[in-house]
Motif scaffolding. Sequence first.
Motif, mmCIF file in Angstrom:
data_model
loop_
_atom_site.group_PDB
_atom_site.id
_atom_site.type_symbol
_atom_site.label_atom_id
_atom_site.label_comp_id
_atom_site.label_asym_id
_atom_site.label_seq_id
_atom_site.Cartn_x
_atom_site.Cartn_y
_atom_site.Cartn_z
ATOM 1 N N LEU A 98 0.835 -1.196 0.000
ATOM 2 C CA LEU A 98 0.000 0.000 0.000
ATOM 3 C C LEU A 98 0.876 1.254 0.000
ATOM 4 C CD1 LEU A 98 -2.726 1.480 0.266
ATOM 5 C CD2 LEU A 98 -2.569 1.147 2.748
ATOM 6 N N LEU A 99 1.923 1.249 0.801
ATOM 7 C CA LEU A 99 2.835 2.386 0.861
ATOM 8 C C LEU A 99 3.584 2.546 -0.457
ATOM 9 C CD1 LEU A 99 4.297 4.666 2.305
ATOM 10 C CD2 LEU A 99 5.806 2.957 3.349
ATOM 11 N N GLY A 100 4.031 1.430 -1.021
ATOM 12 C CA GLY A 100 4.724 1.497 -2.305
ATOM 13 C C GLY A 100 3.847 2.088 -3.396
ATOM 14 N N CYS A 101 2.585 1.699 -3.427
ATOM 15 C CA CYS A 101 1.649 2.225 -4.431
ATOM 16 C C CYS A 101 1.444 3.726 -4.261
ATOM 17 C CB CYS A 101 0.314 1.505 -4.341
ATOM 18 S SG CYS A 101 0.328 -0.165 -5.020
ATOM 19 N N ALA A 102 1.296 4.169 -3.014
ATOM 20 C CA ALA A 102 1.097 5.596 -2.764
ATOM 21 C C ALA A 102 2.309 6.402 -3.207
ATOM 22 C CB ALA A 102 0.820 5.825 -1.280
ATOM 23 N N LEU A 103 3.499 5.884 -2.928
ATOM 24 C CA LEU A 103 4.716 6.576 -3.358
ATOM 25 C C LEU A 103 4.791 6.677 -4.880
ATOM 26 C CD1 LEU A 103 7.161 4.950 -0.816
ATOM 27 C CD2 LEU A 103 6.767 7.417 -1.033
ATOM 28 N N MET A 104 4.438 5.601 -5.567
ATOM 29 C CA MET A 104 4.493 5.603 -7.033
ATOM 30 C C MET A 104 3.422 6.501 -7.652
ATOM 31 S SD MET A 104 7.097 3.952 -7.884
ATOM 32 C CE MET A 104 6.803 3.882 -9.644
ATOM 33 N N ALA A 105 2.376 6.797 -6.896
ATOM 34 C CA ALA A 105 1.319 7.674 -7.399
ATOM 35 C C ALA A 105 1.708 9.142 -7.304
ATOM 36 C CB ALA A 105 0.025 7.441 -6.614
ATOM 37 N N GLY A 106 2.760 9.437 -6.537
ATOM 38 C CA GLY A 106 3.115 10.826 -6.279
ATOM 39 C C GLY A 106 4.160 11.374 -7.234
ATOM 40 N N ALA A 107 4.056 12.651 -7.543
ATOM 41 C CA ALA A 107 5.076 13.434 -8.239
ATOM 42 C C ALA A 107 5.485 12.814 -9.573
ATOM 43 C CB ALA A 107 6.290 13.625 -7.321
ATOM 44 N N SER A 108 6.789 12.869 -9.874
ATOM 45 C CA SER A 108 7.354 12.344 -11.111
ATOM 46 C C SER A 108 8.580 11.514 -10.756
ATOM 47 C CB SER A 108 7.766 13.502 -12.029
ATOM 48 O OG SER A 108 8.846 14.229 -11.438
ATOM 49 N N PRO A 109 9.087 10.693 -11.694
ATOM 50 C CA PRO A 109 10.285 9.901 -11.376
ATOM 51 C C PRO A 109 11.455 10.749 -10.909
ATOM 52 C CG PRO A 109 9.263 9.089 -13.379
ATOM 53 C CD PRO A 109 8.535 10.346 -13.024
ATOM 54 N N GLN A 110 11.653 11.900 -11.528
ATOM 55 C CA GLN A 110 12.770 12.764 -11.134
ATOM 56 C C GLN A 110 12.622 13.244 -9.696
ATOM 57 O OE1 GLN A 110 10.910 13.046 -13.841
ATOM 58 N NE2 GLN A 110 12.165 13.436 -15.678
ATOM 59 N N LEU A 111 11.424 13.653 -9.328
ATOM 60 C CA LEU A 111 11.187 14.127 -7.955
ATOM 61 C C LEU A 111 11.297 12.986 -6.956
ATOM 62 C CD1 LEU A 111 8.287 16.636 -8.564
ATOM 63 C CD2 LEU A 111 10.579 17.192 -7.775
ATOM 64 N N ARG A 112 10.777 11.811 -7.309
ATOM 65 C CA ARG A 112 10.862 10.669 -6.389
ATOM 66 C C ARG A 112 12.311 10.258 -6.144
ATOM 67 N NH1 ARG A 112 6.224 8.927 -9.446
ATOM 68 N NH2 ARG A 112 7.484 7.476 -10.677
ATOM 69 N N ASN A 113 13.192 10.514 -7.122
ATOM 70 C CA ASN A 113 14.607 10.200 -6.938
ATOM 71 C C ASN A 113 15.281 11.116 -5.919
ATOM 72 O OD1 ASN A 113 14.685 8.063 -8.742
ATOM 73 N ND2 ASN A 113 15.290 9.327 -10.483
ATOM 74 N N MET A 114 14.712 12.295 -5.688
ATOM 75 C CA MET A 114 15.308 13.267 -4.763
ATOM 76 C C MET A 114 14.562 13.364 -3.444
ATOM 77 S SD MET A 114 18.039 14.535 -5.990
ATOM 78 C CE MET A 114 18.237 15.885 -4.839
ATOM 79 N N ALA A 115 13.238 13.277 -3.488
ATOM 80 C CA ALA A 115 12.415 13.498 -2.299
ATOM 81 C C ALA A 115 12.680 12.428 -1.241
ATOM 82 C CB ALA A 115 10.937 13.496 -2.684
ATOM 83 N N THR A 116 12.636 12.835 0.022
ATOM 84 C CA THR A 116 12.919 11.933 1.129
ATOM 85 C C THR A 116 11.666 11.659 1.950
ATOM 86 O OG1 THR A 116 13.477 13.754 2.615
ATOM 87 C CG2 THR A 116 15.282 12.805 1.303
ATOM 88 N N THR A 117 11.769 10.632 2.778
ATOM 89 C CA THR A 117 10.656 10.279 3.664
ATOM 90 C C THR A 117 10.330 11.432 4.611
ATOM 91 O OG1 THR A 117 11.246 7.937 3.561
ATOM 92 C CG2 THR A 117 9.869 8.641 5.413
ATOM 93 N N GLY A 118 11.343 11.973 5.265
ATOM 94 C CA GLY A 118 11.113 13.079 6.188
ATOM 95 C C GLY A 118 10.602 14.324 5.488
ATOM 96 N N GLY A 119 11.164 14.612 4.314
ATOM 97 C CA GLY A 119 10.717 15.777 3.569
ATOM 98 C C GLY A 119 9.279 15.652 3.114
ATOM 99 N N ASN A 120 8.872 14.436 2.750
ATOM 100 C CA ASN A 120 7.487 14.208 2.345
ATOM 101 C C ASN A 120 6.534 14.529 3.488
ATOM 102 O OD1 ASN A 120 5.039 12.933 1.338
ATOM 103 N ND2 ASN A 120 6.350 11.918 -0.154
ATOM 104 N N LEU A 121 6.917 14.156 4.693
ATOM 105 C CA LEU A 121 6.106 14.477 5.862
ATOM 106 C C LEU A 121 5.962 15.982 6.062
ATOM 107 C CD1 LEU A 121 7.549 11.915 8.422
ATOM 108 C CD2 LEU A 121 5.196 11.967 7.632
ATOM 109 N N MET A 122 6.996 16.724 5.678
ATOM 110 C CA MET A 122 7.038 18.160 5.929
ATOM 111 C C MET A 122 6.481 18.994 4.781
ATOM 112 S SD MET A 122 8.297 18.536 8.947
ATOM 113 C CE MET A 122 8.822 20.245 8.973
ATOM 114 N N GLN A 123 5.986 18.355 3.736
ATOM 115 C CA GLN A 123 5.428 19.097 2.599
ATOM 116 C C GLN A 123 4.410 20.133 3.060
ATOM 117 O OE1 GLN A 123 4.411 17.386 -1.430
ATOM 118 N NE2 GLN A 123 4.377 15.559 -0.170
#
Length: 337
Positions: free
Chosen positions: A88-113
């Motif tokens: 479920l978590l993997g699917c949610a992550l893949m639904a977000g942003a773009s491949p380039q952003l997912r390569n940079m974005a972090t778990t902690g940073g996602n929480l702080m959006q």
Amino acid sequence: MNPFRYERVQNIDEALRAAGQGGRFIAGGTNLLDLMKENVERPARLVDINRLGLDQVEPLPDGGLRIGALVRNADLASHPWILERYPLLGCALMAGASPQLRNMATTGGNLMQRTRCYYFYDTATRCNKRTPGSGCGAVGGCTRIHAILGASEHCIAVHPSDMCVAMAALGATVNVAGPEGRRSIPFQEFHRLPGDTPQYDNTLREGELITSVDLPAQGFASRYSYLKIRDRLSYAFALVSVAAALRLEDDGSIAEACVALGGVAHKPWRLPEAERMLTGETPSVRSFTRFADALLEGATGQGDNEFKIELACRATVRALTQAANGTPQSQVDKRIA
């Protein structure tokens, strides 16, 4: 963009000391740098935390999983333990942003959006989140993407994360370090509703740093779905999203249900008391609709976003049906199953 000082730290103690001098933590920078460019955020110092070693995914003694705050979204989505135990978590992550952003974005940073509200990003408009006491330009304005639950007269913005919706449904815990020591925050208590202080997005104290997120042992690996409804199928924030997870008894009745909504409130929206309505029920459109009505009780539209109430109800029923059938929404072929 205003001038700022940049400092790279080597350990958590250094990071906390630097933050105490007016610093802001930065890792991937996929949201903070945008806010700085738009003159919404103007930190005098950026504290680079990429060398803190918080980039591991580790098993916990109780069978759960610990995700370091610096684990990149792309790495987490493809991690074998996430794919096997917490899809479920993997699917949610893949639904977000773009491949380039997912390569940079972090778990902690996602929480702080921070919110993607038009008025928050436009410094020429009124925004209580950006400038407390100035008013909310969204109220009575363009509200298509705004909240239908938990809003206040001071703010109707929504939290933008996909990852956080899944973590809310899974019952994660956020671990932080700060000047007063370390503590753990249940996920449901991490993000805040706006109330009369919408400038505060979460319950972090001054100078605290997210170090990791813990997932419980139960990952709902068999019956889950992450359904994201958006204006286009790629690189768009959710109008409504649903993270649904079920555990069924041998007779097919529901033993446990966990559901969180995204795109509808200032935080991922979850009501455990409503989830208990499903315990012992047979999975059906009727039982799921009753639950959705309870989950959305009190939902109020703001003109342009009134359609979200019905959309959230239908999306909840669809996601729960997918979870019950063991046919989760594909994040590759995004057409609704």
